[in-house]
Enzyme design. Structure first.
Site, PDB file in Angstrom:
ATOM      1  N   ALA A  70     -15.492 -16.571  20.532  1.00  0.00           N
ATOM      2  CA  ALA A  70     -16.497 -17.396  19.880  1.00  0.00           C
ATOM      3  C   ALA A  70     -17.038 -16.646  18.661  1.00  0.00           C
ATOM      4  O   ALA A  70     -16.875 -15.430  18.534  1.00  0.00           O
ATOM      5  CB  ALA A  70     -17.616 -17.733  20.857  1.00  0.00           C
ATOM      6  N   GLY A 115     -13.719 -16.861  24.235  1.00  0.00           N
ATOM      7  CA  GLY A 115     -13.462 -18.283  24.076  1.00  0.00           C
ATOM      8  C   GLY A 115     -12.018 -18.603  23.788  1.00  0.00           C
ATOM      9  O   GLY A 115     -11.543 -19.707  24.094  1.00  0.00           O
ATOM     10  N   GLU A 118     -10.355 -18.695  27.136  1.00  0.00           N
ATOM     11  CA  GLU A 118     -10.823 -19.915  27.792  1.00  0.00           C
ATOM     12  C   GLU A 118     -10.111 -21.137  27.228  1.00  0.00           C
ATOM     13  O   GLU A 118      -9.742 -22.064  27.968  1.00  0.00           O
ATOM     14  CB  GLU A 118     -12.336 -20.027  27.628  1.00  0.00           C
ATOM     15  CG  GLU A 118     -13.090 -18.975  28.436  1.00  0.00           C
ATOM     16  CD  GLU A 118     -14.554 -18.843  28.070  1.00  0.00           C
ATOM     17  OE1 GLU A 118     -15.384 -18.840  28.992  1.00  0.00           O
ATOM     18  OE2 GLU A 118     -14.873 -18.754  26.860  1.00  0.00           O
ATOM     19  N   GLU A 138     -17.015 -10.707  27.177  1.00  0.00           N
ATOM     20  CA  GLU A 138     -18.396 -11.116  26.929  1.00  0.00           C
ATOM     21  C   GLU A 138     -19.423 -10.115  27.464  1.00  0.00           C
ATOM     22  O   GLU A 138     -20.521 -10.006  26.914  1.00  0.00           O
ATOM     23  CB  GLU A 138     -18.659 -12.499  27.548  1.00  0.00           C
ATOM     24  CG  GLU A 138     -17.962 -13.649  26.845  1.00  0.00           C
ATOM     25  CD  GLU A 138     -16.564 -13.916  27.370  1.00  0.00           C
ATOM     26  OE1 GLU A 138     -15.984 -14.948  27.014  1.00  0.00           O
ATOM     27  OE2 GLU A 138     -16.030 -13.058  28.138  1.00  0.00           O
TER      28      GLU A 138
END
Length: 264
Positions: A70, A115, A118, A138
């Protein structure tokens, strides 16, 4: 002086029945900000609705990253409520990809972190270059996965590997990702395009309604009891007997010729 508008973060191209969706932020290692998540959601919605599209390939622009995570610069400014909304936006995209009625192949050409991993895990098949690195780092930002990483990792590779990747935050190489079941296949980087294209062409020639029924059966079965999953499978199996593609497929087998499926 008026600033030039930012380039669109997602590129879409077609090759026959195969649509390629590319995250187009190579200068940011294809990091996911809110605008990119929204553009991806729109692109997948369009692909789902387009009858000419039978398979989707998802990848990232440039040689370094599939999606490196992200957008940390954007996340750094968010409040608690905005952070939750950002998570929900990402989770909605992952669910849209996961529930796509057409196969989605992740072409993992480099870093797939946070992300990015993911995003790859929401796809139905994941083909990685041998140079790829994957992980959920993260924890190093004082965060946890927010787009479904803790849940899809758990379902793909079990509790021990999920806790290792999420607690330590250390990326792993493609070979380890394959051993853990996070990716389906690892190929030399120079062969990645050819392998993904071959798989996409194979899937594009398969019966679209049967592919949809299979994707639905696996998805539903993964979220319910065995008995309920078996009942759903039987229902999908029976419905396919009403399709012209089923008649074509069985007739082609008996006549020893390739089938020509028409999505009806």
């Amino acid at each position: 002086m008026v600033e030039a508008p930012a380039p669109h973060p997602v590129d879409v191209s077609d090759d026959g029945a195969v649509r390629t969706i590319t995250v187009q932020r190579p200068d940011k290692l294809n990091a996911l900000n809110a605008a990119t998540l929204q553009a991806l959601a729109e692109a997948f919605g369009d692909a789902a609705a387009d009858p000419a599209v039978r398979v989707v390939v998802l990848t990232g622009a440039g040689p370094k990253a599939f999606v490196a995570g992200a957008d940390i610069a954007e996340m750094n400014t968010l409040s608690a409520v905005q952070g939750r909304d950002f998570s929900l936006l990402g989770q909605a995209l992952m669910r849209r990809i996961e529930r796509m009625p057409k196969p989605v192949i992740a072409r993992v050409n480099g870093f797939a972190l946070g992300g990015g991993l993911e995003l790859a895990m929401a796809c139905h098949l994941r083909i990685a270059a041998d140079s790829a690195k994957v992980g959920q780092p993260e924890i190093n930002l004082g965060l946890i996965p927010g787009f479904g990483g803790s849940q899809r990792l758990l379902r793909l590779c079990g509790r021990a590997a999920t806790l290792e990747l999420c607690l330590l935050g250390t990326p792993i190489d493609a070979a380890r990702a394959l051993a853990l079941g996070i990716v389906n296949e690892v190929v030399p980087a120079a062969e990645l395009d050819a392998r993904v294209q071959a798989l996409a062409r194979q899937l594009a020639q398969s019966a679209p309604l049967a592919l949809r029924g299979l994707l639905d059966a696996v998805h539903v079965g993964g979220e319910c009891s065995l008995e309920a999953g078996l009942e759903y499978e039987s229902a999908q199996f029976g419905l396919l007997f009403a399709t012209e593609d089923m008649r074509e497929g069985t007739s082609a087998f008996l006549q020893r010729r390739p089938p020509a499926f028409q999505n009806r």
